[in-house]
Design a protein around this motif. Sequence first.
Motif, short mmCIF file in Angstrom:
data_model
loop_
_atom_site.label_atom_id
_atom_site.label_comp_id
_atom_site.label_asym_id
_atom_site.label_seq_id
_atom_site.Cartn_x
_atom_site.Cartn_y
_atom_site.Cartn_z
N HIS B 48 38.42 28.49 67.66
CA HIS B 48 38.99 29.09 68.88
C HIS B 48 40.07 28.16 69.45
O HIS B 48 40.19 27.01 69.05
CB HIS B 48 37.90 29.35 69.91
N ASN B 49 40.82 28.69 70.41
CA ASN B 49 41.89 27.85 70.98
C ASN B 49 41.49 27.29 72.34
O ASN B 49 40.46 27.65 72.88
CB ASN B 49 43.20 28.63 71.05
N GLY B 50 42.30 26.39 72.86
CA GLY B 50 42.00 25.76 74.13
C GLY B 50 41.96 24.24 74.03
O GLY B 50 41.66 23.56 74.99
N ARG B 171 32.45 35.34 69.53
CA ARG B 171 32.80 35.28 68.10
C ARG B 171 31.92 36.25 67.29
O ARG B 171 32.41 36.97 66.42
CB ARG B 171 32.60 33.84 67.62
N THR B 173 30.28 38.85 68.48
CA THR B 173 30.62 40.21 68.89
C THR B 173 31.82 40.70 68.11
O THR B 173 31.83 41.81 67.57
CB THR B 173 30.94 40.24 70.40
N LEU B 174 32.85 39.86 67.99
CA LEU B 174 34.06 40.25 67.26
C LEU B 174 33.76 40.56 65.81
O LEU B 174 34.37 41.44 65.21
CB LEU B 174 35.11 39.13 67.33
N LEU B 192 32.20 26.50 80.96
CA LEU B 192 33.41 26.61 81.75
C LEU B 192 33.54 28.03 82.29
O LEU B 192 33.21 28.99 81.61
CB LEU B 192 34.64 26.29 80.89
N ASN B 193 34.08 28.16 83.51
CA ASN B 193 34.29 29.47 84.10
C ASN B 193 35.14 30.38 83.21
O ASN B 193 34.90 31.57 83.10
CB ASN B 193 35.00 29.33 85.46
N ARG B 194 36.15 29.79 82.59
CA ARG B 194 37.03 30.61 81.75
C ARG B 194 36.26 31.21 80.58
O ARG B 194 36.56 32.30 80.12
CB ARG B 194 38.23 29.79 81.25
N ALA B 197 34.39 34.18 81.71
CA ALA B 197 35.34 35.29 81.86
C ALA B 197 35.73 35.88 80.52
O ALA B 197 35.60 37.07 80.29
CB ALA B 197 36.57 34.82 82.63
N GLN B 198 36.21 35.02 79.60
CA GLN B 198 36.81 35.57 78.38
C GLN B 198 35.80 35.80 77.26
O GLN B 198 36.12 36.51 76.30
CB GLN B 198 37.95 34.67 77.90
N ASP B 202 34.61 39.87 79.29
CA ASP B 202 35.49 40.70 78.46
C ASP B 202 34.70 41.67 77.60
O ASP B 202 35.20 42.74 77.24
CB ASP B 202 36.33 39.81 77.53
N TYR B 203 33.49 41.30 77.20
CA TYR B 203 32.71 42.13 76.27
C TYR B 203 31.46 42.69 76.93
O TYR B 203 30.55 43.15 76.24
CB TYR B 203 32.36 41.30 75.01
#
Lengths: 114, 416
Positions: B48-50, B171, B173-174, B192-194, B197-198, B202-203
């Motif tokens: 993943h990115n970040g 991951r 889920t995708l 992390l909060n992000r 969220a993501q 999102d899912y």
Amino acid sequence: MNKEFTCIVCPRGCHLIIDDQLNVTGNSCPRGALYAKSEVTHPTRMITSSVRVKNREDTLVSVKTSIPVPKELIFTIIKEMDKISVEAPTNIGDVIIKNVLNTGADIVITKNIK
Amino acid sequence: MTDVDLLIIGGGSAGMAAAIEAFNHGVKNILIVEKDKQLGGILNQCIHNGFGLTEFKEELTGPEYLSRFENQVETLGIKYLLNTLVLDVSKEKVVTLSNKSGITLLKARAIIFAVGCYERNAGAIQLPGDRPSGIITAGTAQKYLNIHGYLAGKKIVILGSGDIGLIMARRMTLEGAKVLCVSEIMPYSNGLNRNIAQCLNDYNIPLYLSHTVSKVIGKSRVEKVILSKVDENRNIIPNTEMEFDCDTLILSVGLVPYNSLLENMGCLMSSTKGPCVNENMMTNIPGVFACGNCLHVHDVVDFVTDEGRNAGIGASKFLLETFNETNSLKISPKNGISYVIPQYLDKNCNEKVTFKFRVRQPIKNAYVVIKSGDKEILKIFKPVLIPSEMVMIKVDAEKLNDLTEDILITLEGKDE
């Protein structure tokens, strides 16, 4: 009406508030404001995954979208990625699908395999 | 027996950064020992990115981040051994290595431990109920999926809201799994909060705070997971059960620094389960250093890289300069702070030192105070402090000169 959400641009995770006139508060950087605007107009996400490597045993190579893609296309793009297998050696930045589903995003390799 | 100046155990982010920095500070005879088939450590499976926002001011995936350091290791010609395990390190720094060519002994003048951490598993948290197949740690599930291409299950419950658990919720889920929920025993998320969220929002994956697994049911494979609500003392509240039909329970319940080798050497250990170190990342054994997740578990890799560099500089000072061994001052956490790195400070310290610490529980509007005896070294206001975010405070050299008494790092209320 104000909308609130957590910024996903960086690990900091700011709490963003955006109003109907697209004024953003709660952001710590300009990227947060851009994210909030895109989230209420056309939400996008980066996708990362991995694809098979034909000529290496038990090896996958990681890939990503070159730019964030529309959120509603995530699962369709993952399916496109799953169809692909590549041949080693691979280099970071190699494009394996150009302009996937007309999103303007390429699917690019993120790992060097010798 | 071969001799090296600097042996680095672990070729992940901490080890590579330490090697590159030591090399750039004049240590040329370096050997990195890596157990895996490639350099990069855990970043190889973090697709993943970040990563890299602090280090490179851009957002990279794990493999992209590691490749930048791998390239430098190659360019500088720093030697490394892959598929090689360190079996033992003696106090005299004689290292026993094992790989395909057998057992070899090696003498090092300095050693940096950069061996990372391991995941707490079902046994470590005394998971109640059956022990069928299908109970797996998040990092293992990540390795199966991202490196080998196998999905660990199809209907999944995740215990623990640490970042790896959240990332794996998305991951899997995708890749076609159904993630039923994430359960977190604490009243707040550890991720992390992000990532909430993501990866969850999102899912539409529910997050149950103050909930834990009260029973696992399954004969050969996980069949059901029962969640129960917990009270403020984390005791299960009866009659609050929720039943989930699933085939897999993923555990994301914390990481523990991996330090059996250091313990065997008689190294002084701290509450982080890592060794105690001074501002050069050196343990109580002269010439033995530690950095990265085997010292304390970090939130983001950029900080691991930074700490690796510190250890690399520390080792280069030890090897190339006269390293005055003086008495150290002890640095202790107090009043709501769970640990602090470094634990010791050289009395002759003449460089900027970064204090790294975590709070025990979320706290608002607090002052972080660093004192030596009654002398206040630094006091800064922090609007929000949470356990999942490591705090770093840089203290200038002049503030650390001429200290005579042990150092305390503590939290004070706004009005004090």
